[in-house]
Structures are given as C-alpha cells and as structure tokens.
Design a protein around this motif. Structure first.
Motif, PDB file in Angstrom:
ATOM      1  N   ALA A 158      -4.402  18.951   1.491  1.00  0.00           N
ATOM      2  CA  ALA A 158      -5.767  18.983   1.134  1.00  0.00           C
ATOM      3  C   ALA A 158      -6.108  19.381  -0.104  1.00  0.00           C
ATOM      4  CB  ALA A 158      -6.535  19.498   2.363  1.00  0.00           C
ATOM      5  N   GLU A 159      -5.518  20.461  -0.432  1.00  0.00           N
ATOM      6  CA  GLU A 159      -5.721  21.384  -1.437  1.00  0.00           C
ATOM      7  C   GLU A 159      -5.203  20.584  -2.962  1.00  0.00           C
ATOM      8  OE1 GLU A 159      -4.124  25.219  -1.953  1.00  0.00           O
ATOM      9  OE2 GLU A 159      -5.239  25.770   0.260  1.00  0.00           O
ATOM     10  N   LYS A 160      -4.131  19.784  -2.825  1.00  0.00           N
ATOM     11  CA  LYS A 160      -3.615  18.888  -3.645  1.00  0.00           C
ATOM     12  C   LYS A 160      -4.060  17.713  -3.819  1.00  0.00           C
ATOM     13  CE  LYS A 160       0.715  21.185  -3.641  1.00  0.00           C
ATOM     14  NZ  LYS A 160       1.996  21.239  -2.768  1.00  0.00           N
ATOM     15  N   ALA A 161      -5.036  17.241  -3.024  1.00  0.00           N
ATOM     16  CA  ALA A 161      -5.740  15.871  -3.044  1.00  0.00           C
ATOM     17  C   ALA A 161      -6.959  16.105  -3.776  1.00  0.00           C
ATOM     18  CB  ALA A 161      -6.058  15.143  -1.748  1.00  0.00           C
ATOM     19  N   MET A 162      -7.592  15.239  -4.734  1.00  0.00           N
ATOM     20  CA  MET A 162      -8.814  15.331  -5.298  1.00  0.00           C
ATOM     21  C   MET A 162     -10.069  15.228  -4.353  1.00  0.00           C
ATOM     22  SD  MET A 162      -8.089  12.734  -8.560  1.00  0.00           S
ATOM     23  CE  MET A 162      -6.431  12.950  -9.604  1.00  0.00           C
ATOM     24  N   MET A 163      -9.843  14.447  -3.252  1.00  0.00           N
ATOM     25  CA  MET A 163     -10.698  14.247  -2.268  1.00  0.00           C
ATOM     26  C   MET A 163     -10.730  15.463  -1.413  1.00  0.00           C
ATOM     27  SD  MET A 163     -12.039  11.730  -3.635  1.00  0.00           S
ATOM     28  CE  MET A 163     -13.412  11.540  -2.521  1.00  0.00           C
ATOM     29  N   ARG A 164      -9.788  16.265  -1.600  1.00  0.00           N
ATOM     30  CA  ARG A 164      -9.848  17.551  -0.572  1.00  0.00           C
ATOM     31  C   ARG A 164      -9.452  17.385   0.881  1.00  0.00           C
ATOM     32  NH1 ARG A 164      -8.931  19.284  -5.094  1.00  0.00           N
ATOM     33  NH2 ARG A 164      -9.853  21.080  -6.023  1.00  0.00           N
ATOM     34  N   ARG A 165      -8.867  16.420   1.145  1.00  0.00           N
ATOM     35  CA  ARG A 165      -8.685  16.157   2.603  1.00  0.00           C
ATOM     36  C   ARG A 165      -7.361  15.259   2.686  1.00  0.00           C
ATOM     37  NH1 ARG A 165      -9.684  10.900   4.486  1.00  0.00           N
ATOM     38  NH2 ARG A 165     -11.254   9.692   3.340  1.00  0.00           N
ATOM     39  N   VAL A 166      -6.783  15.405   4.097  1.00  0.00           N
ATOM     40  CA  VAL A 166      -5.784  14.559   4.444  1.00  0.00           C
ATOM     41  C   VAL A 166      -6.308  13.051   4.622  1.00  0.00           C
ATOM     42  CG1 VAL A 166      -4.272  16.442   5.022  1.00  0.00           C
ATOM     43  CG2 VAL A 166      -5.568  15.290   6.477  1.00  0.00           C
ATOM     44  N   GLY A 167      -5.384  12.015   4.854  1.00  0.00           N
ATOM     45  CA  GLY A 167      -6.047  10.718   5.172  1.00  0.00           C
ATOM     46  C   GLY A 167      -6.030  10.452   6.745  1.00  0.00           C
ATOM     47  N   ILE A 199       1.047  -1.337   0.098  1.00  0.00           N
ATOM     48  CA  ILE A 199      -0.003  -0.035   0.152  1.00  0.00           C
ATOM     49  C   ILE A 199       1.204   1.182  -0.006  1.00  0.00           C
ATOM     50  CG2 ILE A 199      -1.618   1.188   1.337  1.00  0.00           C
ATOM     51  CD1 ILE A 199      -2.606  -1.345   2.762  1.00  0.00           C
ATOM     52  N   ALA A 200       0.674   2.216  -0.951  1.00  0.00           N
ATOM     53  CA  ALA A 200       1.335   3.449  -0.737  1.00  0.00           C
ATOM     54  C   ALA A 200       0.275   4.331  -0.305  1.00  0.00           C
ATOM     55  CB  ALA A 200       1.867   3.810  -2.199  1.00  0.00           C
ATOM     56  N   PRO A 201       0.522   4.872   0.909  1.00  0.00           N
ATOM     57  CA  PRO A 201      -0.460   5.689   1.641  1.00  0.00           C
ATOM     58  C   PRO A 201       0.157   7.350   1.049  1.00  0.00           C
ATOM     59  CG  PRO A 201       0.491   4.427   3.145  1.00  0.00           C
ATOM     60  CD  PRO A 201       1.389   4.111   1.961  1.00  0.00           C
ATOM     61  N   GLY A 202      -0.836   7.961   0.956  1.00  0.00           N
ATOM     62  CA  GLY A 202      -0.518   9.455   0.919  1.00  0.00           C
ATOM     63  C   GLY A 202      -0.319   9.925   2.481  1.00  0.00           C
ATOM     64  N   PHE A 203      -0.467  11.172   2.345  1.00  0.00           N
ATOM     65  CA  PHE A 203      -0.166  11.963   3.526  1.00  0.00           C
ATOM     66  C   PHE A 203      -1.541  11.657   4.611  1.00  0.00           C
ATOM     67  CE2 PHE A 203      -0.521  15.428   6.695  1.00  0.00           C
ATOM     68  CZ  PHE A 203       0.942  15.848   6.595  1.00  0.00           C
ATOM     69  N   ILE A 231      -5.069 -11.206  -6.211  1.00  0.00           N
ATOM     70  CA  ILE A 231      -4.472  -9.802  -6.499  1.00  0.00           C
ATOM     71  C   ILE A 231      -3.071  -9.984  -5.923  1.00  0.00           C
ATOM     72  CG2 ILE A 231      -4.523  -7.603  -5.739  1.00  0.00           C
ATOM     73  CD1 ILE A 231      -7.471  -7.901  -5.292  1.00  0.00           C
ATOM     74  N   THR A 232      -1.890  -9.957  -6.695  1.00  0.00           N
ATOM     75  CA  THR A 232      -0.762  -9.910  -5.978  1.00  0.00           C
ATOM     76  C   THR A 232       0.382  -9.147  -6.699  1.00  0.00           C
ATOM     77  OG1 THR A 232       0.998 -11.669  -5.004  1.00  0.00           O
ATOM     78  CG2 THR A 232       0.130 -12.114  -7.076  1.00  0.00           C
ATOM     79  N   ALA A 233       1.561  -8.634  -5.932  1.00  0.00           N
ATOM     80  CA  ALA A 233       2.376  -7.884  -6.902  1.00  0.00           C
ATOM     81  C   ALA A 233       1.808  -6.588  -7.129  1.00  0.00           C
ATOM     82  CB  ALA A 233       2.852  -8.757  -8.232  1.00  0.00           C
ATOM     83  N   GLN A 234       0.821  -6.091  -6.570  1.00  0.00           N
ATOM     84  CA  GLN A 234       0.372  -4.766  -6.610  1.00  0.00           C
ATOM     85  C   GLN A 234       0.669  -3.876  -5.728  1.00  0.00           C
ATOM     86  OE1 GLN A 234      -1.193  -4.533  -9.751  1.00  0.00           O
ATOM     87  NE2 GLN A 234      -0.331  -6.451  -9.999  1.00  0.00           N
ATOM     88  N   VAL A 235       0.801  -2.560  -5.928  1.00  0.00           N
ATOM     89  CA  VAL A 235       0.986  -1.681  -5.099  1.00  0.00           C
ATOM     90  C   VAL A 235      -0.257  -0.444  -5.028  1.00  0.00           C
ATOM     91  CG1 VAL A 235       2.375   0.647  -4.401  1.00  0.00           C
ATOM     92  CG2 VAL A 235       3.559  -1.610  -5.604  1.00  0.00           C
ATOM     93  N   ILE A 236      -1.216  -0.593  -4.056  1.00  0.00           N
ATOM     94  CA  ILE A 236      -2.437   0.219  -4.221  1.00  0.00           C
ATOM     95  C   ILE A 236      -2.241   1.553  -3.563  1.00  0.00           C
ATOM     96  CG2 ILE A 236      -4.786  -0.017  -3.405  1.00  0.00           C
ATOM     97  CD1 ILE A 236      -4.332  -2.412  -4.956  1.00  0.00           C
ATOM     98  N   THR A 237      -2.330   2.482  -4.178  1.00  0.00           N
ATOM     99  CA  THR A 237      -2.030   3.965  -3.657  1.00  0.00           C
ATOM    100  C   THR A 237      -3.404   4.284  -3.253  1.00  0.00           C
ATOM    101  OG1 THR A 237      -0.608   4.454  -5.382  1.00  0.00           O
ATOM    102  CG2 THR A 237      -1.606   6.402  -4.456  1.00  0.00           C
ATOM    103  N   VAL A 238      -3.184   4.791  -1.838  1.00  0.00           N
ATOM    104  CA  VAL A 238      -4.494   5.400  -1.080  1.00  0.00           C
ATOM    105  C   VAL A 238      -4.111   6.856  -0.482  1.00  0.00           C
ATOM    106  CG1 VAL A 238      -5.949   4.934   0.878  1.00  0.00           C
ATOM    107  CG2 VAL A 238      -5.070   2.898  -0.452  1.00  0.00           C
ATOM    108  N   ASP A 239      -4.234   7.716  -1.539  1.00  0.00           N
ATOM    109  CA  ASP A 239      -3.930   9.022  -1.232  1.00  0.00           C
ATOM    110  C   ASP A 239      -4.975  10.063  -1.417  1.00  0.00           C
ATOM    111  OD1 ASP A 239      -3.949   9.002  -3.919  1.00  0.00           O
ATOM    112  OD2 ASP A 239      -1.931   9.803  -4.030  1.00  0.00           O
ATOM    113  N   GLY A 240      -6.027   9.969  -1.666  1.00  0.00           N
ATOM    114  CA  GLY A 240      -7.133  10.790  -2.002  1.00  0.00           C
ATOM    115  C   GLY A 240      -7.072  11.477  -3.389  1.00  0.00           C
ATOM    116  N   GLY A 241      -6.047  10.787  -4.243  1.00  0.00           N
ATOM    117  CA  GLY A 241      -6.026  11.261  -5.500  1.00  0.00           C
ATOM    118  C   GLY A 241      -4.982  12.443  -5.494  1.00  0.00           C
ATOM    119  N   ARG A 242      -3.672  12.436  -5.237  1.00  0.00           N
ATOM    120  CA  ARG A 242      -2.726  13.529  -5.107  1.00  0.00           C
ATOM    121  C   ARG A 242      -2.390  14.015  -6.575  1.00  0.00           C
ATOM    122  NH1 ARG A 242      -0.015  13.734  -0.566  1.00  0.00           N
ATOM    123  NH2 ARG A 242       1.891  14.897  -1.401  1.00  0.00           N
TER     124      ARG A 242
END
Ligand code: NAD
Length: 258
Positions: free
Chosen positions: A211-220, A184-188, A240-251
C-alpha cells in the motif's frame, strides 16, 4: 459500456479475480460460462448469484491446459448460452521459487497453467470468432512481468511475460478478423493467491508495504481488475488491441523504475 447480446467464457472463475470478472460481465448483460477446475460448488454459487440478479450463466469444469476438456467446455457454453464472443483467460497459479531451487515440477506447473492454459482456450474459441468476424480476448498477465522486485516471483514473472508476448502476437494474427487481444497486468490484488506460501503476519506486512508503494496507497480489489477486463471485453474497445493495461494503483517499486 456496450455489449450487444454477448457470451463470455471466463476461466478460473469460481473465486478471486475471475469471479469478480464473471459477476461484472453478467452485470453488463453478458451470458457467462464460469469455468472452474476443482471448486464446482463455488462455481455453481457464482452461477446462482448471476441468475438471482436476472443474468444467464453456466458452470463448466475443465483444466485450462487440457485440450479435450476445454473443447467440451466451449461446446457446453455455446450450446447453453450461445457463441463465445469474449474469452477471459484468468486461470493462473503462483508458486514461489528462488533461482537456487531446481523444482522443475513447480516450474512446469506454472508453465502448464499460466502459458499453455492461455493458448488452449484461445485455440478452442478462435475458429468461431474468426467465422463471425468478432471477438474479444483478455489475458491475465501480472506486473511481475514488467520486472517487480518481490522475492520468489521470478519464474512466475517469466510465465506472465510469456502471456504478454503471446497477447501481442495473437493480436497481430487475429486483428484482421475483428478479434482484439489484450492483457491486464494486475498489481497486488487481495485474493486467495496472495496467501500461497505465506503466513498471516507475512500477508499483513505485505499489504501495508505494498500500500505504501502504490500511488493510490492501497492494495487492489478483484473489482478493480474486473472493471478493466469488462472495458476491454466490451464492444466499445474495438480499436484497442495488443495492449497491456497495468492496473496496480501506480506502483513505484519496479526494478526498472529504480
Ligand atoms: P486465485 O488463486 O484466487 O484464482 C485463480 C483461479 O484459477 C482459481 O479459481 C483456480 O482454481 C483457477 N485455476 C488454477 N489453475 C487452473 C487450471 N489449470 N484450470 C482451470 N482453472 C484453474 O487467484 P487470483 O488472484 O484471482 O488470480 C487470477 C489471475 O490474476 C491469475 O492469472 C493470476 O496469476 C493473476 N494475477 C493475480 C494477482 C494478485 O495479486 N492476486 C496479481 C497479478 C496477476
């Protein structure tokens, strides 16, 4: 999500994202080994919170880069809760460092925890997973590994990029044994780690800038990461294997996104 009688080990689970993952997995009926390095009381509080909701957990102290300590941790979790089917390599440290600085001790600390601290627990659980033909490994990388532009994070980013490569290579090696390996690649995410080397004003400014830079307009929140980790750790995610799931609100501010 489906979890059939599973046991997990979550590293660095006394606070922050690790704690949220431990609580979430326990809420899904998973027995959880709550690893900590120094915050024994906080880890015990996580165990008690799980127990108060009817779950099963045990606190286990170990530095994740220490092979003997991790082997003892695995033995304790397996003796008290059952064979480890799920490993979440969450423990990690962030130290700011610019190119011009040459503090090798800081670089070594990040390598020891963020890279060696992923390899050591995997080695400690993988033999059992192979024998049983089942396993879920989830590693915490970071969006820093994708190439973000936040100053001072270059060497941290490099350590988290290593986590991505290790995730893919271990997935390749372990897939034939029924073991998935994802990252998992977390954002902020608002946890204690973001306060390292920053003043309150700097953190508040950062929160609003991010927050301004995330599409969801908030930090995680830690729970945002826990939800993704629980899914990847579940029985359902077996293809599902060998994947990197980005969870960052759409930076929108990655170096390579312009
Ligand atoms: P945190 O500092 O709140 O928690 C990290 C935990 O790991 C702490 O409990 C710490 O004691 C433990 N730990 C550190 N070194 C250890 C060691 N050698 N052995 C055992 N435990 C050790 O940080 P967090 O924000 O909850 O971060 C969790 C993970 O997510 C880390 O790998 C971090 O790099 C990653 N991450 C965090 C963010 C964020 O914005 N918070 C973003 C991207 C990635």
């Amino acid at each position: 999500m489906t979890f059939q009688n599973r046991t997990a080990l979550v590293t660095g689970a006394s606070r922050g994202i690790g704690k949220a993952i431990a609580l979430r997995l326990a809420g899904e009926g998973v027995a959880v080994g709550v690893n900590y390095r120094e915050r024994a009381a906080e880890a015990q509080a996580v165990v008690e919170e799980i127990a108060s909701r009817g779950g099963r957990a045990v606190a286990v102290g170990a530095d994740v880069s220490d092979e003997a300590a991790v082997a003892a941790t695995v033995a304790k979790v397996e003796a008290e809760l059952g064979p480890i089917d799920i490993l979440v390599n969450n423990a990690g440290i962030f130290r700011r460092m610019e190119l011009g600085e040459t503090d090798w001790e800081v670089m070594d600390q990040m390598q020891r925890t963020n890279v060696r601290g992923v390899v050591v627990p995997i080695r400690a659980v993988v033999e059992g997973m192979r024998r049983r033909g089942y396993g879920r490994i989830v590693n915490l990388s970071s969006i820093a590994a994708h190439g973000t532009s936040m100053a001072g994070t270059t060497f941290y980013a490099a350590s988290k990029a290593e986590v991505v490569v290790l995730t893919r290579r271990f997935a390749l090696e372990l897939g034939p044994f029924g073991i998935t390996v994802n990252a998992i690649a977390p954002g902020f995410i608002a946890t204690d780690i973001v306060w390292v080397d920053r003043t309150r004003e700097e953190v508040e400014r950062l929160f609003s800038t991010i927050a301004e830079k995330a599409m969801m307009r908030r930090v995680g929140k830690p729970e945002d990461i826990a939800a993704a980790a629980a899914f990847l750790a579940s029985d359902d995610a077996g293809f599902i294997t060998a994947q990197v799931i980005t969870v960052d609100g759409g930076r929108t501010d990655y170096i390579n996104h312009g």
